[in-house]
Each structure stands twice: as C-alpha cells, then as structure tokens.
Design a protein around this motif. Structure first.
Motif, PDB file in Angstrom:
ATOM      1  N   PRO A  20       0.834  -1.199   0.000  1.00  0.00           N
ATOM      2  CA  PRO A  20       0.000   0.000   0.000  1.00  0.00           C
ATOM      3  C   PRO A  20       0.873   1.255   0.000  1.00  0.00           C
ATOM      4  CG  PRO A  20       0.007  -1.021   2.159  1.00  0.00           C
ATOM      5  CD  PRO A  20       0.757  -1.934   1.258  1.00  0.00           C
ATOM      6  N   VAL A  21       0.301   2.331  -0.529  1.00  0.00           N
ATOM      7  CA  VAL A  21       0.978   3.627  -0.540  1.00  0.00           C
ATOM      8  C   VAL A  21       0.186   4.562   0.363  1.00  0.00           C
ATOM      9  CG1 VAL A  21       1.693   5.577  -1.969  1.00  0.00           C
ATOM     10  CG2 VAL A  21       1.837   3.251  -2.876  1.00  0.00           C
ATOM     11  N   ALA A  22       0.859   5.154   1.350  1.00  0.00           N
ATOM     12  CA  ALA A  22       0.195   6.041   2.304  1.00  0.00           C
ATOM     13  C   ALA A  22       0.543   7.509   2.077  1.00  0.00           C
ATOM     14  CB  ALA A  22       0.567   5.640   3.730  1.00  0.00           C
ATOM     15  N   SER A  23       1.443   7.776   1.150  1.00  0.00           N
ATOM     16  CA  SER A  23       1.885   9.146   0.900  1.00  0.00           C
ATOM     17  C   SER A  23       1.171   9.742  -0.315  1.00  0.00           C
ATOM     18  CB  SER A  23       3.400   9.174   0.657  1.00  0.00           C
ATOM     19  OG  SER A  23       3.795  10.397   0.083  1.00  0.00           O
ATOM     20  N   ARG A  24       0.420  10.806  -0.084  1.00  0.00           N
ATOM     21  CA  ARG A  24      -0.281  11.506  -1.164  1.00  0.00           C
ATOM     22  C   ARG A  24       0.718  11.981  -2.225  1.00  0.00           C
ATOM     23  NH1 ARG A  24      -5.093  15.258  -1.087  1.00  0.00           N
ATOM     24  NH2 ARG A  24      -5.272  14.499   1.031  1.00  0.00           N
ATOM     25  N   GLU A  25       1.825  12.544  -1.782  1.00  0.00           N
ATOM     26  CA  GLU A  25       2.817  13.085  -2.715  1.00  0.00           C
ATOM     27  C   GLU A  25       3.414  11.984  -3.596  1.00  0.00           C
ATOM     28  OE1 GLU A  25       7.150  15.230  -2.597  1.00  0.00           O
ATOM     29  OE2 GLU A  25       5.793  15.579  -0.931  1.00  0.00           O
ATOM     30  N   THR A  26       3.791  10.881  -2.996  1.00  0.00           N
ATOM     31  CA  THR A  26       4.350   9.756  -3.756  1.00  0.00           C
ATOM     32  C   THR A  26       3.338   9.244  -4.762  1.00  0.00           C
ATOM     33  OG1 THR A  26       5.757   9.113  -1.901  1.00  0.00           O
ATOM     34  CG2 THR A  26       5.295   7.422  -3.542  1.00  0.00           C
ATOM     35  N   TRP A  27       2.096   9.072  -4.309  1.00  0.00           N
ATOM     36  CA  TRP A  27       1.040   8.550  -5.171  1.00  0.00           C
ATOM     37  C   TRP A  27       0.778   9.478  -6.351  1.00  0.00           C
ATOM     38  CZ3 TRP A  27      -1.183   3.970  -5.523  1.00  0.00           C
ATOM     39  CH2 TRP A  27      -2.278   3.856  -6.370  1.00  0.00           C
ATOM     40  N   ASN A  28       0.517  10.739  -6.060  1.00  0.00           N
ATOM     41  CA  ASN A  28       0.191  11.692  -7.129  1.00  0.00           C
ATOM     42  C   ASN A  28       1.352  11.905  -8.092  1.00  0.00           C
ATOM     43  OD1 ASN A  28      -2.501  12.091  -6.517  1.00  0.00           O
ATOM     44  ND2 ASN A  28      -2.131  13.909  -5.283  1.00  0.00           N
ATOM     45  N   SER A  29       2.574  11.855  -7.609  1.00  0.00           N
ATOM     46  CA  SER A  29       3.737  11.992  -8.493  1.00  0.00           C
ATOM     47  C   SER A  29       3.775  10.854  -9.497  1.00  0.00           C
ATOM     48  CB  SER A  29       5.037  12.004  -7.690  1.00  0.00           C
ATOM     49  OG  SER A  29       5.148  13.176  -6.963  1.00  0.00           O
ATOM     50  N   PHE A  30       3.544   9.632  -9.017  1.00  0.00           N
ATOM     51  CA  PHE A  30       3.549   8.491  -9.944  1.00  0.00           C
ATOM     52  C   PHE A  30       2.441   8.631 -10.978  1.00  0.00           C
ATOM     53  CE2 PHE A  30       2.093   4.355 -11.370  1.00  0.00           C
ATOM     54  CZ  PHE A  30       3.256   3.883 -11.958  1.00  0.00           C
ATOM     55  N   VAL A  31       1.234   8.939 -10.530  1.00  0.00           N
ATOM     56  CA  VAL A  31       0.096   9.068 -11.452  1.00  0.00           C
ATOM     57  C   VAL A  31       0.349  10.170 -12.476  1.00  0.00           C
ATOM     58  CG1 VAL A  31      -2.365   9.649 -11.628  1.00  0.00           C
ATOM     59  CG2 VAL A  31      -1.573   8.107  -9.810  1.00  0.00           C
ATOM     60  N   ALA A  32       0.852  11.324 -12.031  1.00  0.00           N
ATOM     61  CA  ALA A  32       1.078  12.453 -12.932  1.00  0.00           C
ATOM     62  C   ALA A  32       2.181  12.171 -13.954  1.00  0.00           C
ATOM     63  CB  ALA A  32       1.425  13.701 -12.126  1.00  0.00           C
ATOM     64  N   GLU A  33       3.196  11.438 -13.557  1.00  0.00           N
ATOM     65  CA  GLU A  33       4.336  11.191 -14.441  1.00  0.00           C
ATOM     66  C   GLU A  33       4.153   9.987 -15.352  1.00  0.00           C
ATOM     67  OE1 GLU A  33       7.681  10.953 -11.803  1.00  0.00           O
ATOM     68  OE2 GLU A  33       7.359  13.009 -11.089  1.00  0.00           O
ATOM     69  N   HIS A  34       3.221   9.119 -15.035  1.00  0.00           N
ATOM     70  CA  HIS A  34       3.026   7.914 -15.852  1.00  0.00           C
ATOM     71  C   HIS A  34       2.321   8.289 -17.155  1.00  0.00           C
ATOM     72  CE1 HIS A  34       1.720   3.942 -17.124  1.00  0.00           C
ATOM     73  NE2 HIS A  34       2.662   3.481 -16.318  1.00  0.00           N
ATOM     74  N   PRO A  35       2.777   7.762 -18.285  1.00  0.00           N
ATOM     75  CA  PRO A  35       2.157   8.116 -19.570  1.00  0.00           C
ATOM     76  C   PRO A  35       0.663   7.769 -19.659  1.00  0.00           C
ATOM     77  CG  PRO A  35       3.984   6.556 -19.895  1.00  0.00           C
ATOM     78  CD  PRO A  35       3.899   6.854 -18.437  1.00  0.00           C
ATOM     79  N   ARG A  36       0.219   6.808 -18.878  1.00  0.00           N
ATOM     80  CA  ARG A  36      -1.196   6.435 -18.897  1.00  0.00           C
ATOM     81  C   ARG A  36      -1.900   6.806 -17.596  1.00  0.00           C
ATOM     82  NH1 ARG A  36      -2.383   1.210 -22.265  1.00  0.00           N
ATOM     83  NH2 ARG A  36      -3.584   2.690 -23.488  1.00  0.00           N
ATOM     84  N   GLY A  37      -1.282   7.704 -16.832  1.00  0.00           N
ATOM     85  CA  GLY A  37      -1.909   8.169 -15.596  1.00  0.00           C
ATOM     86  C   GLY A  37      -3.258   8.824 -15.906  1.00  0.00           C
ATOM     87  N   HIS A  38      -4.186   8.718 -14.994  1.00  0.00           N
ATOM     88  CA  HIS A  38      -5.548   9.212 -15.233  1.00  0.00           C
ATOM     89  C   HIS A  38      -6.058   9.951 -14.004  1.00  0.00           C
ATOM     90  CE1 HIS A  38      -9.858   9.151 -16.113  1.00  0.00           C
ATOM     91  NE2 HIS A  38      -9.502   8.950 -17.370  1.00  0.00           N
ATOM     92  N   LEU A  39      -6.848  10.967 -14.241  1.00  0.00           N
ATOM     93  CA  LEU A  39      -7.431  11.776 -13.169  1.00  0.00           C
ATOM     94  C   LEU A  39      -8.137  10.913 -12.118  1.00  0.00           C
ATOM     95  CD1 LEU A  39      -8.327  14.571 -12.034  1.00  0.00           C
ATOM     96  CD2 LEU A  39     -10.340  14.362 -13.480  1.00  0.00           C
ATOM     97  N   LEU A  40      -8.797   9.858 -12.546  1.00  0.00           N
ATOM     98  CA  LEU A  40      -9.545   9.027 -11.601  1.00  0.00           C
ATOM     99  C   LEU A  40      -8.636   8.128 -10.760  1.00  0.00           C
ATOM    100  CD1 LEU A  40     -12.668   8.053 -13.716  1.00  0.00           C
ATOM    101  CD2 LEU A  40     -12.339   9.993 -12.180  1.00  0.00           C
ATOM    102  N   GLN A  41      -7.335   8.216 -10.971  1.00  0.00           N
ATOM    103  CA  GLN A  41      -6.379   7.506 -10.124  1.00  0.00           C
ATOM    104  C   GLN A  41      -5.708   8.442  -9.125  1.00  0.00           C
ATOM    105  OE1 GLN A  41      -5.630   4.122  -9.875  1.00  0.00           O
ATOM    106  NE2 GLN A  41      -7.489   3.946 -11.078  1.00  0.00           N
ATOM    107  N   CYS A  42      -5.975   9.750  -9.209  1.00  0.00           N
ATOM    108  CA  CYS A  42      -5.313  10.680  -8.291  1.00  0.00           C
ATOM    109  C   CYS A  42      -5.868  10.511  -6.867  1.00  0.00           C
ATOM    110  CB  CYS A  42      -5.432  12.123  -8.770  1.00  0.00           C
ATOM    111  SG  CYS A  42      -7.033  12.886  -8.508  1.00  0.00           S
ATOM    112  N   TRP A  43      -5.037  10.868  -5.920  1.00  0.00           N
ATOM    113  CA  TRP A  43      -5.370  10.737  -4.495  1.00  0.00           C
ATOM    114  C   TRP A  43      -6.683  11.451  -4.175  1.00  0.00           C
ATOM    115  CZ3 TRP A  43      -2.268   8.266  -0.791  1.00  0.00           C
ATOM    116  CH2 TRP A  43      -2.673   8.433   0.534  1.00  0.00           C
ATOM    117  N   GLU A  44      -6.834  12.654  -4.714  1.00  0.00           N
ATOM    118  CA  GLU A  44      -8.003  13.481  -4.393  1.00  0.00           C
ATOM    119  C   GLU A  44      -9.312  12.834  -4.863  1.00  0.00           C
ATOM    120  OE1 GLU A  44      -4.408  15.738  -3.993  1.00  0.00           O
ATOM    121  OE2 GLU A  44      -5.117  14.519  -5.668  1.00  0.00           O
ATOM    122  N   TRP A  45      -9.277  12.111  -5.963  1.00  0.00           N
ATOM    123  CA  TRP A  45     -10.482  11.421  -6.425  1.00  0.00           C
ATOM    124  C   TRP A  45     -10.902  10.370  -5.390  1.00  0.00           C
ATOM    125  CZ3 TRP A  45     -14.464  12.084  -9.356  1.00  0.00           C
ATOM    126  CH2 TRP A  45     -15.300  11.007  -9.642  1.00  0.00           C
ATOM    127  N   GLY A  46      -9.943   9.631  -4.882  1.00  0.00           N
ATOM    128  CA  GLY A  46     -10.248   8.641  -3.844  1.00  0.00           C
ATOM    129  C   GLY A  46     -10.832   9.285  -2.601  1.00  0.00           C
TER     130      GLY A  46
END
Length: 75
Positions: A20-46
């Motif tokens: 599991p990932v407990a860090s918002r910053e770590t999570w959002n950085s991965f989602v934002a930098e991944h070529p297939r990252g999606h808004l519905l995977q961001c921390w804030e959506w959860g």
C-alpha cells in the motif's frame, strides 16, 4: 477511511513487491508522471469518493524503492 493493509506481498519469484501507498505526494507523483496516468487515479479522487461511503485502497508494485505500477481501487 483507508483499509488496514499492513504487510508487503511478494509477487511470485520476481523482484517486485506489492504494498500500500500512504503518501499523497508519492502517489500523485507516480500518477502524474506515468504516460497512462488518469485523473480518476489521483489521491483526491479517492478522497472525494470516500466522502460518499467508498473506501480507497491504493496499491503499488515496487521494484526496490521505485513504483512500476499502481492502482487505486474503490471498495
């Protein structure tokens, strides 16, 4: 409220570990930098969905300390 997942899960006989990932910053950085990252995977959506009764579970596949894949699952 996040579900308590407290241990790493080894994936087969590979170098990868699912945890599991407990860090918002770590999570959002991965989602934002991944070529297939999606808004519905961001921390804030959860967190938005959590306000209406869902429980976000954020899991990542690690190769050492580097995230190679991740998924936010709403339960």
């Amino acid at each position: 409220m996040p579900l308590p997942i407290s241990r790493d899960i080894l994936v087969s006989q590979s170098p990868y570990v699912l945890r599991p990932v407990a860090s918002r910053e770590t999570w959002n950085s991965f989602v934002a930098e991944h070529p297939r990252g999606h808004l519905l995977q961001c921390w804030e959506w959860g967190e938005l969905k959590a306000a209406s009764g869902w429980s976000p579970i954020r899991l990542a596949l690690f190769d050492g300390e580097r995230i190679v894949a991740a998924a936010q699952v709403l339960r």
